[in-house]
Enzyme design. Structure first.
Site, PDB file in Angstrom:
ATOM      1  CG  ASP A 325      -1.979  -1.077   0.764  1.00 31.33           C
ATOM      2  OD1 ASP A 325      -2.588  -1.560   0.354  1.00 31.33           O
ATOM      3  OD2 ASP A 325      -2.555  -1.633   2.143  1.00 31.33           O
ATOM      4  NE  ARG A 356      -3.844   2.022  -4.621  1.00 26.44           N
ATOM      5  CZ  ARG A 356      -3.823   2.098  -2.702  1.00 26.44           C
ATOM      6  NH1 ARG A 356      -2.800   1.370  -2.557  1.00 26.44           N
ATOM      7  NH2 ARG A 356      -4.795   2.834  -2.272  1.00 26.44           N
TER       8      ARG A 356
HETATM    9  C1  S3P Z   1      -5.387  -5.696   3.103  1.00 27.58           C
HETATM   10  C2  S3P Z   1      -4.208  -6.270   2.953  1.00 27.58           C
HETATM   11  C3  S3P Z   1      -3.917  -5.569   1.035  1.00 27.58           C
HETATM   12  C4  S3P Z   1      -3.781  -4.107   1.203  1.00 27.58           C
HETATM   13  C5  S3P Z   1      -5.418  -3.226   1.896  1.00 27.58           C
HETATM   14  C6  S3P Z   1      -5.901  -4.327   2.913  1.00 27.58           C
HETATM   15  C7  S3P Z   1      -6.022  -6.490   4.670  1.00 27.58           C
HETATM   16  O1  S3P Z   1      -5.395  -6.388   0.015  1.00 27.58           O
HETATM   17  O2  S3P Z   1      -3.729  -3.958   0.486  1.00 27.58           O
HETATM   18  O3  S3P Z   1      -5.072  -2.495   1.748  1.00 27.58           O
HETATM   19  O4  S3P Z   1      -6.519  -5.998   5.675  1.00 27.58           O
HETATM   20  O5  S3P Z   1      -6.046  -7.756   4.414  1.00 27.58           O
HETATM   21  P1  S3P Z   1      -4.567  -7.814  -0.995  1.00 27.58           P
HETATM   22  O6  S3P Z   1      -5.018  -8.874   0.002  1.00 27.58           O
HETATM   23  O7  S3P Z   1      -5.110  -7.495  -1.898  1.00 27.58           O
HETATM   24  O8  S3P Z   1      -2.619  -7.336  -0.863  1.00 27.58           O
END
Ligand code: S3P
Length: 444
Positions: A325, A356
């Site tokens: 992120d 992004r």
């Molecule tokens: C998150 C996992 C990530 C991250 C998101 C929050 C989570 O996503 O980008 O902001 O809380 O499990 P992905 O599982 O798609 O990588």
């Protein structure tokens, strides 16, 4: 929850940033603390909860399914859980707003309950792929009818009892891992996820804290995470640590604005989340950890960040899951470094709240940075610390992290930068602009 009316916002070049700020609660941990408390038998409390729109969407959905969730005037949240297996049929659609985490984790929870739910979201969320959770949850027995391309709106009919599976993650995604584990909570037997590349481990840590049997084994093919259902969760008193993903913006701001010296308090430093700080240090950033401690079972410290001259690096691709992120913030830092930064191996960025890679390439180019877009990342030639021209209007694509990244970049531009819509910032960091103003005020 949606923002039909955009809120443009203009950010002016900034003087030195100084002072202390405390970042809001971790978004990932906040979602999970509400969900697991809602499934416990009894009353849990949560302090330090992130009160952003994404987390409030999770709270609203859990209320629609029978949990009682209340906030006291001093921001202590009290949750009376329904028990694993006790979620009720929601009377209306679950509005997930902008939140992929709410959507994917709640899909997992509902998949093993005998209820049917419709998920809707804003224009950004409705473009995001849900096939990655539909596939394993269907294997467990859920019946899911999605919009074309496996997108929202979708309807999910859970199966109870569901079928335990052993599932190898095809993408490095904590959301997919968590969706399967949460479906496993109410599924008799052992549900396992094989994770070839480690991703954030908050679900595993917290489920254990709530009393679930969760094991993690190291194997040749990666980590094997198993949960035994049907689980009984015991209520907890949770303290949510500060969000490293929110801290990222302040850390980059203090690094790029000359003579800044800032302390960012209460930053979660779980190793599955702290990759940005490693990358910035490789570039020459000055980030000092003060008062390292534990909060809510997670490592935490205050970060003292001073302005530093940065050098471009090749960002180690194996850092990607622990800073997924934070790439938008890293791209901003790179735009002010000396030399080239190569950030590749981050193709997942294309399916976040916006694409992004494309959004940051366009935004940084608009303010005068030299950026080359490749399929899985960006190549950025920095200014060597000099301000960028600015003087542009940025398309933020309903993406909070694009809005905050460009707000930070704008602090070191020669002319104003306007965001076409700053409202998405409220999804994860409602206090962001006030905290930046506080750091500017202290400098005056
Ligand atoms: C998150 C996992 C990530 C991250 C998101 C929050 C989570 O996503 O980008 O902001 O809380 O499990 P992905 O599982 O798609 O990588």
């Amino acid at each position: 929850m949606a923002h039909p009316t955009p809120h443009p916002r203009t950010i002016s070049p900034s003087g030195t940033l100084t002072g202390r700020v405390r970042v809001p609660g971790d978004k990932s941990i906040s979602h999970r603390s509400l969900m697991f408390s809602a499934l416990a038998v009894g009353t849990s409390t949560v302090t330090g909860l992130l009160e952003g729109e994404d987390v409030l969407a999770t709270a609203a959905a859990l209320r629609q399914m029978g949990a009682s969730i209340a906030r006291s005037d001093d921001a202590v949240w009290t949750i009376d859980g329904v028990g694993v297996g006790g979620l009720l049929q929601p009377a209306s659609a679950l509005d997930m707003g902008n939140s992929g985490t709410s959507t994917r984790l709640l899909m997992g929870l509902i998949a093993s309950h005998p209820i049917t739910a419709t998920f809707i979201g804003d224009a950004s969320l409705s473009k995001r792929p849900m096939g990655r959770v539909i596939t394993p949850l269907t294997q467990m027995g859920a019946d899911i009818t999605a919009s074309p391309g496996g997108r929202l709106p979708l309807m999910l009919r859970g199966l109870c009892p569901a079928v335990p599976i052993r599932y190898t993650l095809p993408v490095a995604s904590a959301q997919v891992k968590s969706a399967v584990l949460l479906a496993g909570l109410n599924t008799p037997g052992i549900t396992s996820v094989i994770e070839p590349v480690a991703t954030r481990d908050h679900s595993e840590r917290m489920l254990r804290g709530f009393g679930a049997t969760v094991t993690v084994e190291a194997a040749a093919q990666g980590k094997i995470i198993s949960i035994t259902g049907e689980a009984e969760l015991k209520p907890q008193h949770i303290v949510v640590p500060g969000d490293p993903s929110s801290a990222a913006f302040l850390v980059v701001a203090a690094t790029i604005v000359p003579e800044s010296d800032v302390v960012v308090e209460n930053v979660g430093l779980n190793p599955t989340r702290a990759g940005l700080f490693t990358a910035l240090r490789l570039m020459g950033a000055s980030i000092e950890e003060l008062d390292r401690r534990e909060v809510g079972g997670e490592p935490v410290a205050d970060l003292r960040v001073r302005h530093a001259a940065l050098t471009g690096i090749e960002v180690p691709p194996d850092l990607a899951p622990s800073m997924i992120d934070e790439y938008p913030a890293l791209f901003v830092a790179a735009a002010f470094a000396t030399g080239r930064t190569i950030a590749r191996g981050a193709e997942e960025l294309r399916v976040k709240e916006s694409d992004r890679i494309a959004a940051m390439a366009a935004a940084l180019s608009a303010i005068g940075a030299r950026v080359e877009e490749v399929e899985d990342g960006l190549l950025i030639d920095g200014t060597g610390g000099d301000p960028l021209p600015g003087d542009a209007t940025i398309a933020t694509h309903l993406d909070h992290r694009i809005a905050m990244s460009l707000s930070v970049a704008a602090l070191n531009c020669r002319a104003d930068v306007t965001l076409d819509d700053a409202s998405p910032v409220a999804t994860s960091y409602p206090a962001f602009f006030d905290q930046i103003a506080h750091l500017q005020g202290d400098a005056a």
